[in-house]
Design a protein around this motif. Structure first.
Motif, PDB file in Angstrom:
ATOM      1  N   VAL A  93      37.665  26.321  22.361  1.00  6.95           N
ATOM      2  CA  VAL A  93      38.455  27.545  22.362  1.00  6.95           C
ATOM      3  C   VAL A  93      37.821  28.595  23.260  1.00  6.95           C
ATOM      4  N   SER A  94      36.502  28.526  23.452  1.00  9.16           N
ATOM      5  CA  SER A  94      35.822  29.491  24.305  1.00  9.16           C
ATOM      6  C   SER A  94      36.413  29.498  25.700  1.00  9.16           C
ATOM      7  N   LEU A  95      36.815  28.349  26.178  1.00  8.21           N
ATOM      8  CA  LEU A  95      37.380  28.250  27.524  1.00  8.21           C
ATOM      9  C   LEU A  95      38.671  29.040  27.617  1.00  8.21           C
ATOM     10  N   ALA A  96      39.451  29.049  26.537  1.00  7.13           N
ATOM     11  CA  ALA A  96      40.707  29.794  26.544  1.00  7.13           C
ATOM     12  C   ALA A  96      40.469  31.295  26.385  1.00  7.13           C
ATOM     13  N   VAL A  97      39.364  31.658  25.745  1.00  4.85           N
ATOM     14  CA  VAL A  97      39.105  33.067  25.447  1.00  4.85           C
ATOM     15  C   VAL A  97      38.374  33.768  26.579  1.00  4.85           C
ATOM     16  N   THR A  98      37.571  33.047  27.336  1.00  2.79           N
ATOM     17  CA  THR A  98      36.739  33.707  28.328  1.00  2.79           C
ATOM     18  C   THR A  98      37.533  34.189  29.520  1.00  2.79           C
ATOM     19  N   GLY A  99      36.829  34.862  30.430  1.00  2.51           N
ATOM     20  CA  GLY A  99      37.475  35.550  31.530  1.00  2.51           C
ATOM     21  C   GLY A  99      38.333  34.661  32.414  1.00  2.51           C
ATOM     22  N   LYS A 100      39.337  35.254  33.007  1.00  4.93           N
ATOM     23  CA  LYS A 100      40.293  34.512  33.816  1.00  4.93           C
ATOM     24  C   LYS A 100      39.644  33.981  35.091  1.00  4.93           C
ATOM     25  N   GLN A 101      38.776  34.762  35.709  1.00  3.21           N
ATOM     26  CA  GLN A 101      38.179  34.344  36.969  1.00  3.21           C
ATOM     27  C   GLN A 101      36.698  34.010  36.852  1.00  3.21           C
ATOM     28  N   PHE A 102      35.972  34.759  36.052  1.00  4.24           N
ATOM     29  CA  PHE A 102      34.522  34.644  36.029  1.00  4.24           C
ATOM     30  C   PHE A 102      34.036  34.272  34.630  1.00  4.24           C
ATOM     31  N   ARG A 103      33.193  33.257  34.550  1.00  2.00           N
ATOM     32  CA  ARG A 103      32.629  32.846  33.270  1.00  2.00           C
ATOM     33  C   ARG A 103      31.120  32.744  33.425  1.00  2.00           C
ATOM     34  N   CYS A 104      30.414  33.634  32.783  1.00  4.82           N
ATOM     35  CA  CYS A 104      28.954  33.663  32.862  1.00  4.82           C
ATOM     36  C   CYS A 104      28.360  32.953  31.650  1.00  4.82           C
ATOM     37  N   ILE A 105      27.285  32.208  31.870  1.00  7.55           N
ATOM     38  CA  ILE A 105      26.588  31.551  30.766  1.00  7.55           C
ATOM     39  C   ILE A 105      25.108  31.887  30.834  1.00  7.55           C
ATOM     40  N   ARG A 106      24.478  31.931  29.675  1.00  8.63           N
ATOM     41  CA  ARG A 106      23.034  32.102  29.616  1.00  8.63           C
ATOM     42  C   ARG A 106      22.370  30.749  29.818  1.00  8.63           C
ATOM     43  N   ARG A 107      21.210  30.756  30.436  1.00  5.50           N
ATOM     44  CA  ARG A 107      20.488  29.500  30.651  1.00  5.50           C
ATOM     45  C   ARG A 107      20.288  28.776  29.314  1.00  5.50           C
TER      46      ARG A 107
END
Length: 424
Positions: free
Chosen positions: A105-119
């Motif tokens: 579900v995170s993929l549907a909730v996160t930003g439309k263009q940019f998805r940042c992740i922590r190492r």
């Protein structure tokens, strides 16, 4: 919602409640209301959507879903409205931040263009092992994540039903027609806190912010540049659009100019991996995929793990997921295709959660025991049972394209500020 300069951050969190960071219907409603305010606030140039509890909305709250017996279609509509808004958000400068292990579900909730992740972040979908199917338009988005030709559907199947975690390297490499699983890798969560400062600096470099907000590409360039200054690694798709630049270098760019693209390079290890996915997840049925994995399992621990997980998952849910991923649309516009997929997912998920398997899974999970699914194998699922899941829901219960279009539609921009705690 917190605010700083031209940026606003929408925080999704449990407010100290125990358990995993799950999305409730109430959270979806509040998040949707705030996104509508943010989208049409003339002083907002960029929106950050982030989870604050060590995860990023690892799924829907299934116990809440069980409690809504007879009304689950309404609860799922509340979530679908939020996802439709996030995917169709007029604020193209939307940044999603994922922290720790994240779910589908995170993929549907996160930003439309940019998805940042922590190492150290991993991505894993566990819907099939819960007897469920992907939701929020994921069956439309997953096949569009991959830029390797002829691998769109096999890679989507791997992500959806293998149960295997995807590490940060693969998250950055999976780029295609949709935004990547991850566009920027941050060394720690604090790195994103510098985004607002970098962004404001870039906007000042470009000129009067009021000239740019909501309508010009210069703001997009400022977002890309600000994120690039926060991140330690960029995905190939982001590198193609914007190599690392300094404030001074961006200031030298003519208005509306595109940054010179750089060719994306893939490592031999990444190529070998996607070839394995192609070999094992190109079968036309769950039975064929499992047979291909078994044939490889003796010499490949990865294939052995995938096969073992598929045998633990719900046979009916796996077959329904594969059918959803293979579904075709006659719509021309990408947003219309997304909404059609969301309607199909809503109907199938509503019917699956009404079956005895759903309650059995929740009870078994509480006891830490394996689930005794109604079907012991993929072969036990009949075509009629699968077809039944895809029958339209009764009028009034079914999610409609009109409801999704209304949720995603913009309204007139205004000067009102969103409700929430003010920071900075």
């Amino acid at each position: 919602v917190s605010e700083r300069g031209l940026c606003r951050t929408l925080h999704l969190h449990r407010g100290g409640a125990p358990g995993p960071n799950l999305l409730t219907a109430a959270q979806s409603v509040v998040a949707l209301e705030n996104l509508r305010r943010l989208e049409h606030n003339v002083v907002v140039a960029a929106v950050v959507v982030r989870g604050d509890d060590g995860g990023f909305v690892n799924g829907l709250d299934l116990e809440e879903l069980r409690a809504w017996e007879g009304q689950r279609h309404e609860l799922l509509k509340a979530h679908a409205a939020l996802f439709a808004k996030l995917q169709g958000l007029r604020h193209a400068r939307t940044v999603g931040y994922m922290n720790g292990e994240v779910g589908g579900v995170s993929l549907a909730v996160t930003g439309k263009q940019f998805r940042c992740i922590r190492r150290g972040t991993t991505f894993r979908m566990n819907e099939a092992e819960q007897g469920l199917v992907p939701f929020g338009g994921l069956t439309h988005l997953l096949p569009r994540l991959n830029s390797f030709k002829a691998l769109d559907v096999p890679m989507a199947r791997y992500l959806a039903v293998s149960g295997q975690p995807v590490d940060e390297e693969l998250m950055l490499l999976l780029v295609g027609k949709s935004p990547p699983l991850a566009s920027h890798l941050l060394d720690d969560g604090d790195a994103l806190s510098g985004f607002e400062e970098h962004f404001s600096t870039f906007v000042r470099t470009l000129g009067d912010a009021a000239d740019f907000v909501g309508q010009n590409r210069e703001i997009d360039q400022a977002v890309r540049a600000a994120l690039s200054n926060c991140a330690s690694v960029l995905s190939p798709k982001v590198k193609e659009r914007l190599p690392f630049v300094t404030h001074a270098e961006l200031a030298q760019l003519p208005r509306g100019a595109e940054v010179v693209p750089a060719d994306a390079e893939y490592t031999g290890e990444a190529i070998a991996f996607v070839q394995k996915v192609r070999d094992c997840f190109s079968g036309s049925s769950a039975e064929e995929i499992l047979a291909d994995l078994d044939a490889r399992a003796a010499t490949d621990p990865w294939a052995e793990r995938c096969a073992a997980h598929m045998r633990l998952a719900s046979p009916l849910a796996v077959k329904a997921t594969l059918r959803l991923l293979d579904a075709k649309s006659n719509a021309a516009a990408d947003e219309d295709q997304l909404h059609e997929a969301m309607v199909r997912e809503h109907g199938v998920l509503t019917r699956l959660t009404g079956r005895a398997d759903f309650a059995a899974m929740l009870d078994a999970r509480k006891q830490g025991a394996p689930v005794a699914w109604a079907h012991e194998s993929f072969e036990a699922v009949t075509p009629d049972e699968l077809d039944e899941l895809f029958q339209p829901l009764p009028k009034g219960e079914a999610l409609t394209l009109k409801e999704l279009a209304e949720a995603a539609a913009p309204a007139a921009r205004h000067d009102a500020k969103p409700a929430g705690k003010k920071k900075g």
